[in-house]
Motif scaffolding. Sequence first.
Motif, PDB file in Angstrom:
ATOM      1  N   VAL A 119     -15.169 -10.139 -11.113  1.00  0.00           N
ATOM      2  CA  VAL A 119     -14.480 -10.952 -10.105  1.00  0.00           C
ATOM      3  C   VAL A 119     -13.900 -10.009  -9.058  1.00  0.00           C
ATOM      4  O   VAL A 119     -13.222  -9.039  -9.409  1.00  0.00           O
ATOM      5  N   ALA A 120     -14.199 -10.268  -7.793  1.00  0.00           N
ATOM      6  CA  ALA A 120     -13.723  -9.386  -6.718  1.00  0.00           C
ATOM      7  C   ALA A 120     -12.579 -10.056  -5.963  1.00  0.00           C
ATOM      8  O   ALA A 120     -12.711 -11.180  -5.489  1.00  0.00           O
ATOM      9  N   VAL A 121     -11.451  -9.365  -5.893  1.00  0.00           N
ATOM     10  CA  VAL A 121     -10.331  -9.837  -5.074  1.00  0.00           C
ATOM     11  C   VAL A 121     -10.112  -8.786  -3.989  1.00  0.00           C
ATOM     12  O   VAL A 121      -9.683  -7.665  -4.280  1.00  0.00           O
ATOM     13  N   ALA A 122     -10.437  -9.146  -2.753  1.00  0.00           N
ATOM     14  CA  ALA A 122     -10.382  -8.160  -1.668  1.00  0.00           C
ATOM     15  C   ALA A 122      -8.986  -8.097  -1.063  1.00  0.00           C
ATOM     16  O   ALA A 122      -8.387  -9.124  -0.746  1.00  0.00           O
ATOM     17  N   THR A 123      -8.465  -6.873  -0.935  1.00  0.00           N
ATOM     18  CA  THR A 123      -7.180  -6.689  -0.258  1.00  0.00           C
ATOM     19  C   THR A 123      -7.402  -6.063   1.110  1.00  0.00           C
ATOM     20  O   THR A 123      -6.471  -5.675   1.782  1.00  0.00           O
ATOM     21  N   ASN A 124      -8.668  -5.929   1.486  1.00  0.00           N
ATOM     22  CA  ASN A 124      -9.023  -5.309   2.748  1.00  0.00           C
ATOM     23  C   ASN A 124     -10.341  -5.898   3.215  1.00  0.00           C
ATOM     24  O   ASN A 124     -11.049  -6.516   2.427  1.00  0.00           O
ATOM     25  N   LEU A 125     -10.678  -5.705   4.470  1.00  0.00           N
ATOM     26  CA  LEU A 125     -11.954  -6.239   4.964  1.00  0.00           C
ATOM     27  C   LEU A 125     -12.759  -5.131   5.634  1.00  0.00           C
ATOM     28  O   LEU A 125     -13.427  -5.357   6.630  1.00  0.00           O
TER      29      LEU A 125
ATOM     30  N   THR B   1      -2.007   2.476  -5.141  1.00  0.00           N
ATOM     31  CA  THR B   1      -0.962   2.085  -4.196  1.00  0.00           C
ATOM     32  C   THR B   1      -0.533   0.635  -4.399  1.00  0.00           C
ATOM     33  O   THR B   1       0.649   0.350  -4.575  1.00  0.00           O
ATOM     34  N   HIS B   2      -1.509  -0.270  -4.361  1.00  0.00           N
ATOM     35  CA  HIS B   2      -1.161  -1.686  -4.418  1.00  0.00           C
ATOM     36  C   HIS B   2      -1.075  -2.231  -5.833  1.00  0.00           C
ATOM     37  O   HIS B   2      -0.527  -3.305  -6.042  1.00  0.00           O
ATOM     38  N   GLY B   3      -1.598  -1.474  -6.792  1.00  0.00           N
ATOM     39  CA  GLY B   3      -1.638  -1.957  -8.169  1.00  0.00           C
ATOM     40  C   GLY B   3      -0.314  -2.520  -8.663  1.00  0.00           C
ATOM     41  O   GLY B   3      -0.225  -3.681  -9.086  1.00  0.00           O
ATOM     42  N   PRO B   4       0.767  -1.704  -8.602  1.00  0.00           N
ATOM     43  CA  PRO B   4       2.052  -2.183  -9.140  1.00  0.00           C
ATOM     44  C   PRO B   4       2.559  -3.432  -8.418  1.00  0.00           C
ATOM     45  O   PRO B   4       3.135  -4.325  -9.043  1.00  0.00           O
ATOM     46  N   ILE B   5       2.319  -3.515  -7.097  1.00  0.00           N
ATOM     47  CA  ILE B   5       2.779  -4.687  -6.329  1.00  0.00           C
ATOM     48  C   ILE B   5       2.000  -5.923  -6.769  1.00  0.00           C
ATOM     49  O   ILE B   5       2.565  -6.988  -7.023  1.00  0.00           O
ATOM     50  N   VAL B   6       0.683  -5.759  -6.887  1.00  0.00           N
ATOM     51  CA  VAL B   6      -0.179  -6.876  -7.282  1.00  0.00           C
ATOM     52  C   VAL B   6       0.178  -7.354  -8.690  1.00  0.00           C
ATOM     53  O   VAL B   6       0.264  -8.544  -8.967  1.00  0.00           O
ATOM     54  N   GLN B   7       0.463  -6.400  -9.565  1.00  0.00           N
ATOM     55  CA  GLN B   7       0.743  -6.734 -10.968  1.00  0.00           C
ATOM     56  C   GLN B   7       1.964  -7.642 -11.083  1.00  0.00           C
ATOM     57  O   GLN B   7       2.025  -8.507 -11.960  1.00  0.00           O
TER      58      GLN B   7
ATOM     59  N   TRP C 270      -4.380  -3.775 -17.660  1.00  0.00           N
ATOM     60  CA  TRP C 270      -4.481  -3.246 -16.296  1.00  0.00           C
ATOM     61  C   TRP C 270      -4.941  -1.787 -16.320  1.00  0.00           C
ATOM     62  O   TRP C 270      -4.495  -0.997 -17.144  1.00  0.00           O
ATOM     63  N   PHE C 271      -5.810  -1.462 -15.395  1.00  0.00           N
ATOM     64  CA  PHE C 271      -6.335  -0.097 -15.306  1.00  0.00           C
ATOM     65  C   PHE C 271      -6.215   0.384 -13.857  1.00  0.00           C
ATOM     66  O   PHE C 271      -6.506  -0.376 -12.931  1.00  0.00           O
ATOM     67  N   THR C 272      -5.806   1.631 -13.704  1.00  0.00           N
ATOM     68  CA  THR C 272      -5.676   2.173 -12.346  1.00  0.00           C
ATOM     69  C   THR C 272      -6.900   3.008 -12.007  1.00  0.00           C
ATOM     70  O   THR C 272      -7.315   3.859 -12.794  1.00  0.00           O
ATOM     71  N   VAL C 273      -7.472   2.714 -10.842  1.00  0.00           N
ATOM     72  CA  VAL C 273      -8.667   3.420 -10.383  1.00  0.00           C
ATOM     73  C   VAL C 273      -8.262   4.366  -9.249  1.00  0.00           C
ATOM     74  O   VAL C 273      -7.666   3.934  -8.275  1.00  0.00           O
ATOM     75  N   GLU C 274      -8.551   5.642  -9.424  1.00  0.00           N
ATOM     76  CA  GLU C 274      -8.205   6.594  -8.359  1.00  0.00           C
ATOM     77  C   GLU C 274      -9.456   7.272  -7.837  1.00  0.00           C
ATOM     78  O   GLU C 274     -10.078   8.059  -8.534  1.00  0.00           O
ATOM     79  N   GLY C 275      -9.849   6.929  -6.627  1.00  0.00           N
ATOM     80  CA  GLY C 275     -11.006   7.559  -5.995  1.00  0.00           C
ATOM     81  C   GLY C 275     -12.287   6.818  -6.283  1.00  0.00           C
ATOM     82  O   GLY C 275     -12.439   6.181  -7.337  1.00  0.00           O
ATOM     83  N   GLY C 276     -13.215   6.887  -5.326  1.00  0.00           N
ATOM     84  CA  GLY C 276     -14.461   6.138  -5.457  1.00  0.00           C
ATOM     85  C   GLY C 276     -15.628   7.000  -5.877  1.00  0.00           C
ATOM     86  O   GLY C 276     -16.655   7.031  -5.199  1.00  0.00           O
TER      87      GLY C 276
ATOM     88  N   GLY D 191     -12.379  -1.486  -0.673  1.00  0.00           N
ATOM     89  CA  GLY D 191     -13.777  -1.208  -0.991  1.00  0.00           C
ATOM     90  C   GLY D 191     -13.955  -0.276  -2.171  1.00  0.00           C
ATOM     91  O   GLY D 191     -14.810  -0.498  -3.031  1.00  0.00           O
ATOM     92  N   THR D 192     -13.115   0.758  -2.249  1.00  0.00           N
ATOM     93  CA  THR D 192     -13.270   1.752  -3.311  1.00  0.00           C
ATOM     94  C   THR D 192     -13.081   1.120  -4.691  1.00  0.00           C
ATOM     95  O   THR D 192     -13.912   1.301  -5.587  1.00  0.00           O
ATOM     96  N   VAL D 193     -12.001   0.385  -4.849  1.00  0.00           N
ATOM     97  CA  VAL D 193     -11.727  -0.251  -6.155  1.00  0.00           C
ATOM     98  C   VAL D 193     -12.848  -1.228  -6.512  1.00  0.00           C
ATOM     99  O   VAL D 193     -13.325  -1.253  -7.646  1.00  0.00           O
TER     100      VAL D 193
END
Length: 369
Positions: free
Chosen positions: A114-120, A46-52, A64-70, A96-98
């Motif tokens: 390196v962890a960049v959190a987009t959620n808490l 979802t956020h990958g393209p926006i972040v890129q 860049w790699f897309t991760v789908e599902g944990g 959390g999943t990514v």
Amino acid sequence: MPLLARFVTAPLVVEVHRGALSELAAILADQRISTSGRVAIAVGPTHGPIVQRTFEHDLVEADWFTVEGGTINTAVKLVEQIRQQRYDAIVGIGGGTVLDVTKFAAARLGLPMVAVATNLAHDGVASPISTLDNDAGRGSYGVPAPIAVLVDLDLIAQAPPRSVSSGIGEIVSNLSAVADWEAAHALQGEEMDGLAVSLARTSAQAVVNHPGGVTDDGFLATLAEGLVLSGISMVVAGTSRPSSGACHEISHAIDLLHPDRRAFHGEQVGVGAAFAWFLRDEEEMFRTTVDCLHRHGLPVRPADLGFGLEEFAAVVEYAPQTRPGRFTILEQLDLGPARIKAKVDEFNDHVYARIATADGSVTPEGRVL
Ligand SMILES: [Zn+2]
């Protein structure tokens, strides 16, 4: 006189503020994590393209790699993709999943992460644990903790409010987890670590005592920093003990018994923590926990998670099996099915009474308005 101390593994960088994401390239270079910018970046669909788009002129050497599902399969697939090339580090940008998938892949490849959190939503951002779904349900895997942690409050502000709030349940549960650890120490002789306890408990208290909410930056920064310190408390302890007790056993039991009805992890452990305080018969901490969860709009009673009282009692009965060897209030009391059901009923009534007293926002049937 000798100066004795211990060394604690900790992230090189912790940045919690608006716009933190845009500093990623500079941080990678300045900290010598990757001077060339040759990194693998994992993002969610979802956020990958926006972040890129943030990196049109930065990190041009990155892939860049897309991760789908944990799932563990997703993590293994990411390992296979990344091992084709040489990279200095792996960056996970997401919820959390990514981050869980990226942490696991980094551990398998022996690369810094390196962890960049987009959620808490949970305390995985800086923790040495990766939680992934596997064939047996869901597993927790020990991995190296991230080498750098970035929390961009601009991204957090765009995350679904319910998922951000669930991080409050996660951190409040530290207080209950530490109480379980103290009991295990007193009754079973389990070793405790005072530094890990300080980090876990103080970070929870900062959130509990903060008057703000998830719409203000000051509160979000306290929550984010608390979740980072919580993760470091697990590094210090070498286990998830400071942040995971009966609260988490109950949440794991929900995950395993009712995978179709999973709520956010933080929502489940929050209810678990309130129930654990009730079992301990610690009225003040029970009230503190219930009031905090309710004030932030989090579930408190089994019905708020979609469970009947019988169902929740069955979850509680199963909970100790999810973490064999971990001594919590559930193992300490070792209640049989009938007493568990009685305690669940009583807990439900007590929470109802507490919420009704707090703000009168409950219908006579006990439904939260
Ligand atoms: Zn947790």
